[in-house]
Enzyme design. Structure first.
Site, short mmCIF file in Angstrom:
data_model
loop_
_atom_site.label_atom_id
_atom_site.label_comp_id
_atom_site.label_asym_id
_atom_site.label_seq_id
_atom_site.Cartn_x
_atom_site.Cartn_y
_atom_site.Cartn_z
N ASP A 180 51.74 15.09 -8.15
CA ASP A 180 51.97 14.14 -7.07
C ASP A 180 51.21 12.91 -7.53
OD1 ASP A 180 51.48 12.47 -4.82
OD2 ASP A 180 52.18 14.12 -3.57
N HIS A 181 51.92 11.89 -8.00
CA HIS A 181 51.20 10.82 -8.69
C HIS A 181 50.24 10.07 -7.78
CE1 HIS A 181 54.37 8.09 -7.18
NE2 HIS A 181 53.54 7.10 -7.43
N HIS A 243 53.38 12.65 -0.93
CA HIS A 243 52.29 11.67 -1.06
C HIS A 243 51.46 11.52 0.23
CE1 HIS A 243 54.48 10.88 -4.64
NE2 HIS A 243 55.31 9.99 -4.17
C1 BG6 Z 1 58.02 8.05 -5.56
C2 BG6 Z 1 59.18 7.89 -4.62
O1 BG6 Z 1 57.52 9.35 -5.51
O2 BG6 Z 1 56.99 7.14 -5.18
C3 BG6 Z 1 59.70 6.47 -4.62
O3 BG6 Z 1 60.22 8.79 -5.00
C4 BG6 Z 1 58.57 5.51 -4.34
O4 BG6 Z 1 60.74 6.31 -3.68
C5 BG6 Z 1 57.39 5.78 -5.24
O5 BG6 Z 1 59.06 4.20 -4.56
C6 BG6 Z 1 56.19 4.93 -4.81
O6 BG6 Z 1 55.17 5.02 -5.77
P1 BG6 Z 1 54.12 3.85 -5.97
O7 BG6 Z 1 53.14 4.41 -6.93
O8 BG6 Z 1 54.89 2.68 -6.50
O9 BG6 Z 1 53.55 3.58 -4.62
#
Ligand code: BG6
Length: 491
Positions: A180-181, A243
């Protein structure tokens, strides 16, 4: 102040979907950055794998172009790029047949069986199972092997369990890294530092002292050519199930006994299990769905969601707001307002902890209003932490109170580039540290809370409300919090 770099052991990273969007935009630039910072040791190799028939040289050209496109001009350093692409290899494999797998085995075996080996599945979840089985059948699993999987892990509880079963037939839980980044974002980890490395907050971190919590993940982008996936998912599945619930867990969990993966994940799991269910009886009161209409974003006009779809029709939400509650002693009665959406007024993600007001004021009315303290943890942009305090307006003229912030923006305070979340996570896989990855039971517990919301929307026929692109979502989302006498924090 600068950050300390500790090199990791040499490794072989096999990236399935090596020519895909994620590899191009995130994985290759992230690994390059780690090399630039001196963290990769020789003989590390990155092996792109996908169906396309490419030579090593062609893959290196692909990677060079990816770096050119996704790095800042001063980050793209010819000598470093040359060194980086020398560590790149490519194998054409087919998940559905045996084509190419022997070649991959040969290449990996050349690295030695004790070398750290990670398989990154940057591919559609539908082929997670097929790839895992090929990895097993072609005897690519060594003692030092791990597998990394990307979301979406399922589209509901049942499909998530199926997917976990499929991967679980080949790999042990300790070998599976579910990314989960958001957990790799600097500020998210700082949340743990703030809470558990300071004596200041933890005694106040409960229902007696905290009025409410807000979590906002607002994006200004729209569909970005992902309509095929996004329209089957929607904001609740795409952002909340993973997230946002992970952020909520880190805010709400009890103090783990240590930072080991299971100690932290056990505590997060308890939070997920304590989330109060949302049912057809309360779904309309506690949730708002939205869908953007034409408007303006980043200074220009943009289309509405339906106009971006070929079908021109959809009930998928591009925005969701929820009033969540955690049924335990620490948080009883403290609402967690969460919201996320595409095409909102700004790209802005933050967690706002609003403390209770002081019980009694000793100051005259002329001193001004005393506002409740807020701790704001900014994920993006300008990652940092802000603590608001009431202070006396300086000067000799009587006692006047002002709300000011102690504001720390990490890039300024530490004078370092803000690293992408993948940089941390990719190397945590090498270090075999699962603390910032989701365990199977966490993913399933999150779906156990989300599934009934999806079902409740369906059963009461709750459709998305329109909002103009470039705003903060539908007016109903403002009403959701203002009904309780509170307002969304807008930076
Ligand atoms: C991803 C989603 O997991 O996270 C995307 O699938 C979203 O829809 C993205 O845009 C957002 O990541 P960050 O790091 O740009 O906030």
């Amino acid at each position: 102040m600068s950050s300390q770099i500790i090199p990791v052991e040499p490794f072989d990273y096999v990236v399935f979907g090596g020519t895909g969007d994620l590899a191009e935009r995130k994985l290759l630039p992230a690994l390059y950055h780690r090399q630039l910072d001196g963290q990769l040791s020789k003989p590390t190799r990155i092996i792109g794998a996908s169906r396309s028939a490419l030579t090593h040289e062609e893959y290196r050209t692909f990677a060079t172009n990816a770096l050119k496109e996704h790095l800042k001009a001063d980050e793209y350093q010819e000598d470093q790029v040359k060194r980086f692409i020398e560590s790149l290899f490519y194998v054409s494999v087919d998940a559905k047949s045996d084509n190419g797998w022997d070649k991959l085995k040969q290449l990996l075996d050349d690295g030695g069986k004790d070398k750290i080996r990670a398989f990154y599945l940057a591919v559609a979840p539908a082929i997670f199972g097929a790839i895992s089985e090929k990895i097993r059948d072609h005897k690519l699993i060594t003692k030092q092997t791990r597998i990394v999987v990307e979301k979406p892990i399922g589209k509901d509880l049942a499909s998530a369990m199926d997917l976990n079963d499929t991967i679980g037939k080949v790999f042990r839980e300790e070998q599976i890294f579910r990314i989960d980044h958001y957990l790799g974002k600097e500020t998210v980890q700082n949340l743990m530092a703030l809470r558990f490395a300071n004596a200041l907050y933890e005694p106040l971190w409960n229902a007696s002292h905290i009025d409410h919590v807000q979590i906002t993940v607002a994006e200004s982008v729209g569909l970005e050519s992902r309509a095929g996936y996004y329209d089957t998912a929607g904001a609740l599945r795409d952002m909340v199930q993973n997230h946002i619930l992970q952020l909520l867990c880190l805010v709400a969990m009890e103090v783990p006994t240590n930072m080991s993966a299971d100690a932290v994940r056990d505590e997060k799991l308890k939070v997920l299990n304590a989330l109060k269910p949302i049912t057809p009886a309360n779904v309309e009161k506690l949730t708002v769905r939205g869908q953007y209409r034409a408007g303006a974003s980043a200074g220009g006009p943009v289309k509405g969601y339906l106009e971006e779809l070929e079908s021109g029709q959809s009930d998928t939400e591009t925005f969701v707001a929820i009033k969540a509650e955690i049924g335990n002693w620490r948080w009883a009665g403290v609402p967690f307002y969460i919201r996320t959406g595409k095409r909102m007024a700004a790209r802005m993600s933050e967690i706002v902890i609003t403390f209770k007001p002081i019980p009694h004021s000793i100051f005259d009315e002329s001193a001004g209003r005393i506002e409740a303290n807020q701790l704001i943890i900014r994920l993006q942009p300008n990652e940092g932490v802000k603590q608001s305090l009431m202070i006396k307006d300086p000067g000799p003229g009587g006692m006047r109170l002002r709300n000011v912030s102690l504001d720390m923006t990490f890039s300024e305070a530490f004078n370092v580039r803000s690293a992408d979340a993948y940089e941390r996570l990719l190397l945590d896989v090498v270090r075999n540290n699962q603390t910032l990855f989701m365990r199977r039971d966490e993913v399933e517990a999150a779906w156990r809370w989300v599934d009934p919301i999806l079902k409740a929307w369906d059963s009461v026929g709750q459709k998305p409300q329109g909002y103009t692109a470039g705003t903060w979502g539908p007016s109903q989302a403002i009403a959701l919090i203002e009904r309780d006498g509170r307002t969304w924090h807008e930076a």
